[in-house]
Design a protein around this motif. Structure first.
Motif, mmCIF file in Angstrom:
data_model
loop_
_atom_site.group_PDB
_atom_site.id
_atom_site.type_symbol
_atom_site.label_atom_id
_atom_site.label_comp_id
_atom_site.label_asym_id
_atom_site.label_seq_id
_atom_site.Cartn_x
_atom_site.Cartn_y
_atom_site.Cartn_z
ATOM 1 N N PRO A 1 0.814 -1.226 0.000
ATOM 2 C CA PRO A 1 0.000 0.000 0.000
ATOM 3 C C PRO A 1 0.839 1.265 0.000
ATOM 4 C CG PRO A 1 -0.822 -1.560 1.623
ATOM 5 C CD PRO A 1 0.486 -2.073 1.165
ATOM 6 N N GLY A 2 1.971 1.231 0.722
ATOM 7 C CA GLY A 2 2.837 2.401 0.760
ATOM 8 C C GLY A 2 3.390 2.750 -0.604
ATOM 9 N N LEU A 3 3.873 1.751 -1.345
ATOM 10 C CA LEU A 3 4.422 1.999 -2.677
ATOM 11 C C LEU A 3 3.362 2.533 -3.631
ATOM 12 C CD1 LEU A 3 6.754 -1.111 -3.178
ATOM 13 C CD2 LEU A 3 7.432 1.272 -2.831
ATOM 14 N N ILE A 4 2.178 1.905 -3.587
ATOM 15 C CA ILE A 4 1.104 2.373 -4.480
ATOM 16 C C ILE A 4 0.702 3.804 -4.135
ATOM 17 C CG2 ILE A 4 -1.282 1.972 -5.198
ATOM 18 C CD1 ILE A 4 -0.793 -1.002 -4.774
ATOM 19 N N THR A 5 0.634 4.114 -2.830
ATOM 20 C CA THR A 5 0.256 5.470 -2.409
ATOM 21 C C THR A 5 1.301 6.487 -2.844
ATOM 22 O OG1 THR A 5 -0.902 4.539 -0.504
ATOM 23 C CG2 THR A 5 -0.388 6.889 -0.430
ATOM 24 N N VAL A 6 2.574 6.140 -2.706
ATOM 25 C CA VAL A 6 3.645 7.052 -3.112
ATOM 26 C C VAL A 6 3.584 7.302 -4.619
ATOM 27 C CG1 VAL A 6 6.145 7.268 -3.361
ATOM 28 C CG2 VAL A 6 5.167 6.515 -1.199
ATOM 29 N N LEU A 7 3.378 6.231 -5.391
ATOM 30 C CA LEU A 7 3.273 6.399 -6.837
ATOM 31 C C LEU A 7 2.068 7.263 -7.210
ATOM 32 C CD1 LEU A 7 4.115 2.767 -8.036
ATOM 33 C CD2 LEU A 7 5.582 4.789 -8.141
ATOM 34 N N ALA A 8 0.939 7.036 -6.504
ATOM 35 C CA ALA A 8 -0.244 7.853 -6.763
ATOM 36 C C ALA A 8 0.008 9.315 -6.410
ATOM 37 C CB ALA A 8 -1.442 7.299 -5.981
ATOM 38 N N ALA A 9 0.724 9.564 -5.293
ATOM 39 C CA ALA A 9 1.030 10.930 -4.877
ATOM 40 C C ALA A 9 1.921 11.631 -5.901
ATOM 41 C CB ALA A 9 1.698 10.913 -3.503
ATOM 42 N N LEU A 10 2.933 10.881 -6.388
ATOM 43 C CA LEU A 10 3.808 11.473 -7.413
ATOM 44 C C LEU A 10 3.026 11.815 -8.670
ATOM 45 C CD1 LEU A 10 6.957 9.188 -7.024
ATOM 46 C CD2 LEU A 10 6.689 11.552 -6.255
ATOM 47 N N ALA A 11 2.106 10.934 -9.041
ATOM 48 C CA ALA A 11 1.298 11.208 -10.230
ATOM 49 C C ALA A 11 0.407 12.427 -10.032
ATOM 50 C CB ALA A 11 0.451 9.979 -10.569
ATOM 51 N N VAL A 12 -0.198 12.516 -8.819
ATOM 52 C CA VAL A 12 -1.078 13.652 -8.531
ATOM 53 C C VAL A 12 -0.290 14.955 -8.542
ATOM 54 C CG1 VAL A 12 -2.482 14.731 -6.728
ATOM 55 C CG2 VAL A 12 -2.813 12.327 -7.311
ATOM 56 N N PHE A 13 0.853 14.957 -7.883
ATOM 57 C CA PHE A 13 1.671 16.178 -7.838
ATOM 58 C C PHE A 13 2.155 16.577 -9.238
ATOM 59 C CE2 PHE A 13 2.885 15.072 -3.244
ATOM 60 C CZ PHE A 13 1.755 15.722 -2.783
ATOM 61 N N TYR A 14 2.492 15.571 -10.035
ATOM 62 C CA TYR A 14 2.962 15.878 -11.378
ATOM 63 C C TYR A 14 1.843 16.512 -12.198
ATOM 64 C CZ TYR A 14 4.517 15.199 -16.178
ATOM 65 O OH TYR A 14 4.845 15.398 -17.489
ATOM 66 N N LEU A 15 0.675 15.874 -12.178
ATOM 67 C CA LEU A 15 -0.455 16.404 -12.944
ATOM 68 C C LEU A 15 -0.897 17.769 -12.422
ATOM 69 C CD1 LEU A 15 -2.562 13.139 -13.390
ATOM 70 C CD2 LEU A 15 -1.128 14.283 -15.093
ATOM 71 N N TYR A 16 -0.899 17.913 -11.106
ATOM 72 C CA TYR A 16 -1.324 19.181 -10.522
ATOM 73 C C TYR A 16 -0.335 20.292 -10.875
ATOM 74 C CZ TYR A 16 -3.508 22.340 -7.196
ATOM 75 O OH TYR A 16 -4.166 23.386 -6.638
#
Length: 493
Positions: free
Chosen positions: A18-33
């Motif tokens: 879950p930690g890895l998936i959350t980190v990847l999701a956070a990076l994607a969100v920050f990148y898109l944002y």
């Protein structure tokens, strides 16, 4: 895999995945944002708001240190308002819970919200929504010239980007929690196949065994420790089944022993009783009759003793309670020694015995000499019972085969009927012609002993009359080899 390693990996995977998936999701969100919303302008505005808050706070602190009366000066208040105007900020100055200055017109509800913000002195990032605008609140404690307490409340608008980032952080936190639950469920489901299911099968097996079903096999499955447990329990089940089987067999033999004793001992005991009563009644009124009666009683007592010995010996052989003492033995020499031992008794019965050897060389076999002597004695005794010739003859023939040797004991007696031939090695079986003689265990004991040598014994009727009992023994010492393997296995355990 070991259970300990599996548990460690499972616990680690529950957090790491879950930690890895959350980190990847956070990076994607920050990148898109960052690409579509979080521009350089947003960063500049945020920096300006922080700078404005610091400037206004510093101006108020300087006024408090130099001239506290400036807080009530309209020019100073106007200066503070101008400082915040460019950032769309607002300010309220309160003296004894009374607003003495406000950068814009606040209604009473908004004033109460500002004044009721908890812990004014430490609320650096408190937020308050007024007229669809979200502000951060900064409170500065004041002390006026006349000593009255007060406070200055600085309101700075919150950038939408910051709110959105906060919402994104909350969403990521929720994502991590959901992923953690999903991962836990998936890993638990996987464990149900490798741990819970084998344990459940073991529980079912224990229940079946406790109910007396010892045929319920326990399969090896699961991790290493569980497989070892399955092996131990399966070995325990087999041992328990063998023990119960042995116990039941012992009970059966005990019942058969009692039945046989009551049946087979009836005739000699009745004879002994009759002769003793004859002595008591005075029928044996001469020394010759008395001697005859006493000898008959002695012979019958010997028959009783022999029957009991046969019964007990067979029971022990049937339960493998008598160990075999194997010795390397020259078979032809051994048979000749046995003939010399049996010959006087056979001559007394007018039976001639001879040996015909077809062995090309000496053959050394592992034999329990005493037990095999009992085999030959029982077979010869059986031949004597069925001997109907005035001059009986028994031939012992030795011949070699590919796997060992065969010992054949051939007589010229009455023979055994075809209806009796398949059953003569069964315990307590006797043909009608010998119903009153012996215990019915002689050939059954012989069969047990031969099979203890990993051999085979069987009977055939001869065309010219008489019967042949054949014993097949291997030259590869299977019995000794089996004993050696069992001893090696015990040492390893």
């Amino acid at each position: 895999m070991d259970l300990k390693k599996r548990l460690i990996l499972a616990n680690a995977a529950t957090v790491i995945i879950p930690g890895l998936i959350t980190v990847l999701a956070a990076l994607a969100v920050f990148y898109l944002y960052g690409q579509f919303a979080f521009t350089d302008k947003t960063v500049v505005n945020f920096q300006k708001l922080v700078q404005a808050e610091l400037e206004v706070s510093q101006s108020i602190k300087s006024a408090l240190e130099q001239k506290p009366e400036m807080l009530e000066d309209q020019n100073f208040q106007k200066h503070l308002q101008e400082q915040l105007a460019s950032y769309r900020g607002e300010i309220l100055i309160v003296k004894k819970e009374e607003v003495i200055f406000a950068s814009r017109e606040f209604n009473q509800i908004e004033i109460d919200k500002c004044l009721q913000a908890e812990d004014w002195h430490s609320s650096l990032n408190k937020r308050l929504t007024l007229a669809d605008t979200t502000y951060t609140i900064r409170s500065v404690g004041l002390k006026f010239r006349d000593g009255a307490p007060g406070k200055a409340v600085i309101l700075l608008p919150v950038e939408k980007a910051a709110v959105q980032m906060k919402m994104a952080a909350a969403a990521l936190g929720l994502l991590f929690f959901v992923l953690y639950l999903a991962t836990s469920v998936l890993i638990s489901f996987h464990f149900s196949r490798s741990i819970i299911r084998p344990l459940s099968n073991l529980q079912n097996a224990a229940g079946e065994i406790s109910r007396g079903n010892l045929d319920y096999e326990i399969a090896e499955e699961g991790d290493g420790e569980i497989q070892a447990l399955c092996r131990k329990l399966e070995a325990m089940r087999i041992k328990l089944k063998e023990s119960i089987h042995t116990q039941l067999k012992y009970e059966e033999n005990r019942k058969m022993l009692i039945s046989s004793i009551s049946h087979d001992l009836k005739t000699p005991v009745t004879s002994i009783k009759g002769y003793v009563e004859g002595i008591f009644d005075g029928i044996a009124n001469t020394p010759e009759k008395m001697d005859k009666y006493l000898k008959t009683i002695y012979v019958k007592a010997g028959q009783v003793d022999t029957m009991i010995d046969d019964l007990l010996l067979y029971a022990k052989l049937d339960l493998n309670q008598i160990p075999f003492q194997f010795e390397p033995t020259d078979i032809e020499k051994y048979i000749r020694e046995c003939i010399l031992e049996f010959e006087p008794e056979l001559e007394r019965r007018q039976i001639r015995i001879s040996l015909q050897s077809g062995l090309g060389q000496s053959h050394v076999l592992p034999l329990d000499r005493e037990r095999m002597r009992r085999v030959l004695m029982n077979i010869l005794d059986n031949s004597c019972k069925y001997m109907d010739k005035e001059k009986g003859e028994i031939k012992i023939l030795l011949r070699e085969t590919y796997t060992g040797i065969i010992i054949e004991l051939r007589d010229n007696g009455a023979g055994i009927g075809p209806q009796d031939l398949p059953y003569i090695f069964d315990r307590f079986y006797r043909s009608d012609s010998a119903r009153s003689q012996g215990s019915g265990l002689g050939l059954a004991i012989a069969k047990q002993i031969v099979e203890g040598h990993n051999g085979r014994v069987w009977a055939v009727s001869n065309a010219g009359g008489g019967t042949s009992i054949l014993i097949s023994l291997g030259t590869g010492s299977p019995a000794a080899e089996e004993k050696r393997r069992e001893g090696k296995k015990d040492e390893q355990e």
